[in-house]
Write an enzyme that holds these catalytic residues in place. Structure first.
Site, PDB file in Angstrom:
ATOM      1  N   GLY A  53     -21.171  31.703  93.066  1.00  0.00           N
ATOM      2  CA  GLY A  53     -20.972  30.251  93.041  1.00  0.00           C
ATOM      3  C   GLY A  53     -19.660  29.590  93.922  1.00  0.00           C
ATOM      4  O   GLY A  53     -18.742  30.564  94.332  1.00  0.00           O
ATOM      5  N   ARG A  61     -15.323  23.026  91.434  1.00  0.00           N
ATOM      6  CA  ARG A  61     -14.580  22.178  90.474  1.00  0.00           C
ATOM      7  C   ARG A  61     -13.183  22.889  90.090  1.00  0.00           C
ATOM      8  O   ARG A  61     -12.196  22.251  89.621  1.00  0.00           O
ATOM      9  CB  ARG A  61     -15.340  22.014  89.181  1.00  0.00           C
ATOM     10  CG  ARG A  61     -16.547  21.184  89.300  1.00  0.00           C
ATOM     11  CD  ARG A  61     -17.428  21.145  88.066  1.00  0.00           C
ATOM     12  NE  ARG A  61     -18.319  22.273  88.147  1.00  0.00           N
ATOM     13  CZ  ARG A  61     -19.306  22.421  87.106  1.00  0.00           C
ATOM     14  NH1 ARG A  61     -19.330  21.413  86.145  1.00  0.00           N
ATOM     15  NH2 ARG A  61     -19.948  23.277  87.639  1.00  0.00           N
ATOM     16  N   ASP A 104     -18.747  33.156  85.007  1.00  0.00           N
ATOM     17  CA  ASP A 104     -17.620  32.441  84.569  1.00  0.00           C
ATOM     18  C   ASP A 104     -17.806  32.139  82.998  1.00  0.00           C
ATOM     19  O   ASP A 104     -17.083  31.232  82.636  1.00  0.00           O
ATOM     20  CB  ASP A 104     -17.714  30.805  85.442  1.00  0.00           C
ATOM     21  CG  ASP A 104     -19.112  30.235  84.993  1.00  0.00           C
ATOM     22  OD1 ASP A 104     -20.155  30.861  84.577  1.00  0.00           O
ATOM     23  OD2 ASP A 104     -19.354  29.078  85.713  1.00  0.00           O
ATOM     24  N   LYS A 131      17.888  49.590  90.586  1.00  0.00           N
ATOM     25  CA  LYS A 131      16.680  49.704  91.584  1.00  0.00           C
ATOM     26  C   LYS A 131      16.693  51.399  91.856  1.00  0.00           C
ATOM     27  O   LYS A 131      17.460  51.973  92.321  1.00  0.00           O
ATOM     28  CB  LYS A 131      17.024  48.976  92.741  1.00  0.00           C
ATOM     29  CG  LYS A 131      15.735  48.991  93.699  1.00  0.00           C
ATOM     30  CD  LYS A 131      15.935  48.990  95.071  1.00  0.00           C
ATOM     31  CE  LYS A 131      16.381  50.244  95.522  1.00  0.00           C
ATOM     32  NZ  LYS A 131      16.566  50.318  97.198  1.00  0.00           N
ATOM     33  N   ASN A 151      29.638  57.131  82.208  1.00  0.00           N
ATOM     34  CA  ASN A 151      29.891  55.846  81.672  1.00  0.00           C
ATOM     35  C   ASN A 151      30.473  55.180  82.918  1.00  0.00           C
ATOM     36  O   ASN A 151      31.432  55.467  83.522  1.00  0.00           O
ATOM     37  CB  ASN A 151      31.040  56.144  80.519  1.00  0.00           C
ATOM     38  CG  ASN A 151      31.138  54.746  80.130  1.00  0.00           C
ATOM     39  OD1 ASN A 151      31.156  53.613  80.549  1.00  0.00           O
ATOM     40  ND2 ASN A 151      31.551  54.740  78.650  1.00  0.00           N
ATOM     41  N   ASN A 204      24.419  50.900  98.689  1.00  0.00           N
ATOM     42  CA  ASN A 204      23.405  51.940  99.378  1.00  0.00           C
ATOM     43  C   ASN A 204      22.888  51.706 100.539  1.00  0.00           C
ATOM     44  O   ASN A 204      22.101  52.564 100.951  1.00  0.00           O
ATOM     45  CB  ASN A 204      22.538  51.911  98.233  1.00  0.00           C
ATOM     46  CG  ASN A 204      21.685  50.542  97.872  1.00  0.00           C
ATOM     47  OD1 ASN A 204      22.184  49.507  98.070  1.00  0.00           O
ATOM     48  ND2 ASN A 204      20.368  50.481  97.749  1.00  0.00           N
TER      49      ASN A 204
END
Ligand code: UD1
Ligand code: CA
Length: 458
Positions: free
Chosen positions: A13, A17, A101, A350, A376, A385
């Site tokens: 469809g 809307r 839907d 990261k 630590n 980096n």
């Protein structure tokens, strides 16, 4: 066991809307596209084959689970045109037609529908409910003996009688048909405003003496149709209720379920507590006895048994057994936090491996690094980096202790049990057990305060 059946999902469809550039059935509820929810329900109900009707090039085929077949609706508008587009893909026997839907349709509803169909020896059986706001839905008009006579569409209400508009039993766009009966009738359905309505087949089936049965459901959440963004929000709320309740029944505590969002693909172990404002997305896996939140977001994360993750963001990263993360940590892709590690406040990690028992308690950025067990890192230890062109790796051995404000300039190798002096910029390797220190010698200027005061009085 029901006889083998094929499921057709109408997913081609325009979805006007929704006011969106994305096809309606690719919008997501709890992280999963509308059409994927339906394909999964069809599978769970035992469908032999699942065929989705899509428009050529609309991207819907790419959003389907593996193994779902595709039929392209190349011509015609409307639900009837969608079903005709799949004619070649359907053999004789029963065909279940679903709307792309109605995302929360359940396997139980489909099983109920099929059972009703067989019980009545019907040519067509449709799923209905009287639990929704009927605005815009097709209304079920029954004859004097209570059989389904026809469906009156109300997307446009011109020409619809007040009596018909007062009907609150609606068509949920979920049907089972005898395939031959369906296609024969569809060929003869007349167009309305240029559209071929699937619901136009019912009067034709009746005229040929076929029985039309209806299976009513009172599960309003599962019945919900999505035509606009308000409906999409309602579906999201209903899906969240269902998902969170499912986890709760499996032994998970939610302290504030109303503020928590858990996508469909998430796994959570028992005796884990999820606090307010927590968002769990994608294929996140959370172990047993964890404490997650308040206000933690995890996407594609693995959080192992006994870990605590408070007020943090974990993106495609792994948190080890009994580790403690946050508040205010940001764990980025490729990060593996080991067992019993502490990653504290305002720490970003990261693509790094933090060994078991290590601590990164405050104000650090650790990127592309391997941190050995039990090390630590002093407050504000930072890895440099990136040299402007390339990323390099920093390697810290076991039980390393960095002083506060240490800059570690990669590529760098720091030996086991090594130390760094506070404030050092370390760009040369440090051997095992050594102290690396790099900073100017302190000089004290005697009488400085008096001089400043004298100067300011001049
Ligand atoms: C339809 C039913 C209505 C029912 C309602 C339930 C018709 C004519 N009406 O209305 O009785 O109460 O669903 O939600 O069937 N589609 C295609 N190709 C098309 C048009 C639609 O594949 O050319 C798909 C859509 O992607 C959607 C489904 O068919 O998944 C239903 O289409 P939609 O336009 O939303 O129908 P409704 O007006 O809601
Ligand atoms: Ca619809």
């Amino acid at each position: 066991m029901a006889a083998p059946f094929t499921v057709l999902i109408m997913a081609a469809g325009q979805g006007t809307r929704m006011l969106s550039d994305t096809p309606k059935v690719l919008h997501r509820v709890a992280g999963k596209s509308l059409v994927a929810w339906i394909a999964d329900a069809a599978r769970a109900a035992g469908a032999e084959r699942v065929v989705a009707v899509v428009r050529p090039g609309d991207g819907v085929a790419e959003g389907l689970p593996d193994g779902v077949e595709v039929a392209e609706q190349r011509e015609g508008e409307g639900t009837g045109a969608a079903v005709l587009a799949a004619r070649g893909a359907v053999k004789s026997g029963s065909v279940v037609v679903l709307s792309g839907d109605h995302p929360l349709i359940t396997p139980e509803q489909l099983e109920g529908l099929l059972a009703e169909h067989e019980q009545h020896g019907a040519r067509a059986t449709l799923l209905t409910t009287d639990q929704l706001d009927p605005t815009g839905y097709g209304r079920i008009v029954r004859d004097s003996s209570g059989h389904v006579d026809r469906i009156v569409e109300t997307k446009y209400t011109d020409g619809v009688s007040a009596e018909e508009l007062a009907v609150d039993e609606v068509n949920l766009g979920t049907y089972v048909f005898d395939a031959e009966t369906l296609f024969d009738a569809l060929d003869n359905v007349e167009l309305v405003k240029g559209e071929r309505y699937l619901t136009g087949v019912f009067p034709l089936i009746r005229e040929n003496g076929g029985t039309i049965a209806a299976h009513m459901t009172d599960d309003a959440d599962a019945a919900l149709g999505v035509n606009d963004r308000a409906d999409l929000m309602a579906a999201e709320e209903a899906a969240q209720r269902g998902i969170i309740e499912g986890h709760a029944k499996a032994g998970v505590t939610f302290l504030h379920p109303g503020t928590t969002s858990v996508e469909a693909g998430v796994t959570i172990g028992r005796d884990t507590t999820i606090a307010a404002g927590t968002v769990l997305e994608g294929s996140t896996v959370i172990g047993e006895r964890c404490e997650i939140g308040p206000h933690t977001t995890a996407r594609g994360a693995t959080i192992r048994d006994g870990a605590t993750v408070i007020h943090s963001f974990v993106l495609e990263a792994e948190v080890g057994i009994d580790a403690k993360v946050g508040p205010f940590a940001y764990l980025r892709p490729g990060t593996v936090i080991g067992e019993r590690v502490k990653v504290g406040t305002f720490v970003e990690v990261k693509n790094s491996d933090i060994g078991a028992g290590a601590k990164v308690p405050h104000l650090s950025y650790i990127g592309d690094a391997d941190v050995g067990e039990d090390s630590n890192l002093g407050a504000s230890t930072i890895t440099a980096n990136y040299d402007g062109r390339k990323k390099h790796r920093t390697k810290l051995g076991k039980s390393v202790k960095t002083g506060i404000h240490t800059s570690l300039v990669a590529p760098l190798d720091v030996g086991d049990r090594a130390y760094t002096g506070a404030g050092s910029t370390i760009d040369e390797d440090i051997p095992d057990g050594a102290l690396g220190i790099e900073r100017g010698k302190q000089k004290n200027v005697e009488g400085y305060a008096d001089r400043v005061e004298e100067d300011s009085q001049k």
